[in-house]
Design a protein around this motif. Sequence first.
Motif, short mmCIF file in Angstrom:
data_model
loop_
_atom_site.label_atom_id
_atom_site.label_comp_id
_atom_site.label_asym_id
_atom_site.label_seq_id
_atom_site.Cartn_x
_atom_site.Cartn_y
_atom_site.Cartn_z
N VAL A 135 0.87 -1.17 0.00
CA VAL A 135 0.00 0.00 0.00
C VAL A 135 0.90 1.22 0.00
O VAL A 135 1.45 1.62 1.04
CB VAL A 135 -0.93 0.01 1.24
CG1 VAL A 135 -1.87 1.21 1.18
CG2 VAL A 135 -1.71 -1.29 1.33
N GLN A 187 -1.46 4.10 -4.26
CA GLN A 187 -1.64 2.92 -5.10
C GLN A 187 -1.58 1.66 -4.25
O GLN A 187 -0.83 1.60 -3.27
CB GLN A 187 -0.54 2.87 -6.18
CG GLN A 187 -0.73 1.81 -7.25
CD GLN A 187 0.38 1.87 -8.28
OE1 GLN A 187 1.44 2.47 -8.05
NE2 GLN A 187 0.16 1.25 -9.44
N VAL A 188 -2.37 0.67 -4.61
CA VAL A 188 -2.37 -0.62 -3.93
C VAL A 188 -1.98 -1.68 -4.95
O VAL A 188 -2.62 -1.82 -5.99
CB VAL A 188 -3.74 -0.96 -3.32
CG1 VAL A 188 -3.68 -2.29 -2.57
CG2 VAL A 188 -4.21 0.15 -2.40
N ILE A 239 -7.78 -5.28 -1.15
CA ILE A 239 -7.51 -4.24 -2.14
C ILE A 239 -8.71 -3.32 -2.31
O ILE A 239 -8.57 -2.09 -2.39
CB ILE A 239 -7.13 -4.90 -3.49
CG1 ILE A 239 -5.78 -5.61 -3.37
CG2 ILE A 239 -7.06 -3.85 -4.60
CD1 ILE A 239 -5.32 -6.28 -4.64
N GLN A 240 -9.91 -3.88 -2.34
CA GLN A 240 -11.11 -3.06 -2.48
C GLN A 240 -11.31 -2.13 -1.28
O GLN A 240 -11.75 -0.99 -1.43
CB GLN A 240 -12.33 -3.97 -2.64
CG GLN A 240 -12.36 -4.72 -3.97
CD GLN A 240 -13.51 -5.72 -4.05
OE1 GLN A 240 -14.29 -5.86 -3.11
NE2 GLN A 240 -13.62 -6.42 -5.17
N THR A 272 -8.34 0.73 -1.65
CA THR A 272 -8.31 1.57 -2.84
C THR A 272 -9.20 2.80 -2.63
O THR A 272 -10.37 2.68 -2.26
CB THR A 272 -8.79 0.79 -4.07
OG1 THR A 272 -7.95 -0.35 -4.26
CG2 THR A 272 -8.72 1.66 -5.32
N GLY A 273 -8.63 3.96 -2.88
CA GLY A 273 -9.38 5.21 -2.75
C GLY A 273 -9.33 5.82 -1.37
O GLY A 273 -9.90 6.91 -1.15
#
Length: 301
Positions: free
Chosen positions: A60, A158-159, A147-148, A151-152
């Motif tokens: 991450v 960035q992951v 990851i979901q 992310t964001g």
Amino acid sequence: MRANFIFSEVWIGLRRNLTMTIAVIITVAVGMAMLGVGLLINTQVGMMKTFWYDKVEISVFLCSKDSAMPACKGKGATPAQVETLKGEIQGIQGVKDVIFENQAEAYKNFQQSFGSNQALVQAARAEDMPESFRVKLHDPDNYQPVIQALTGKTGVAQVINHKDLIGKFFEMLDTLRWAAVIVAIVLVLAAALLIGNTVRLSAYNRRRETGIMRLVGASNLYIQLPFVMEGVIAGLVGGVVAAVMLIVTKVFIFESLTKYLGSSTALGWDSVASVISATMAIGVFICVLASFVTLRRYLRV
């Protein structure tokens, strides 16, 4: 059964069809070598998957000042955001361990990974390295929820899932392995046809002798054995040549890969010996089978 007669017949057959015999040896050697390379690649890929999949992590990467990543919007992650993010990561189901890597540690790892490229190491600075979290999972295959979830997130640039990176490399190796096996199968079929044609020519050249042997009551085995032994000799010689080619491949290709992949995934000589034994046995079996089938068809003993 007189052994000297059998060996003399084998010698006569090999001498009369020397060119075809050499062609058979070369085809068997190349075919078995390609098959052996495919088996070695399969063994190497299996060892690498076992080793690397156990070390799969999710990286991450955090936003840094003036970062070009769209998610950062030119702003770096604050210490408070880093601490908050660490707690959120630890709270995600399936996460085994979380390690924070600052810029100094990232630069140290960068130097170790690219130590052979001094120009690149000297051009980089610790300030250029992004901070990151290395996330270890209980089940590396169950990475999508992590990851979901990340992310964001605020402060996350960035992951990256390491399995996706090494997965592409393994896919390339699998493609190379299957290509080698397919080529080997084609060459093995070509060798079988060559062996059959060689035996057929040999049987035709000695049709008078075999006819006399049938008249005096010689058994089928006694008549067939010289022809089959010719195939066995061609298969053994081809297998020995293939073994030399596999040893050279191990020394010059797989040993070179060890420098980049690490000694923990090095292909051992025991694996090479097993592959050589298997390819030699397959080569001899194909030669014997092709000789026997051809004799039944054309010799009619």
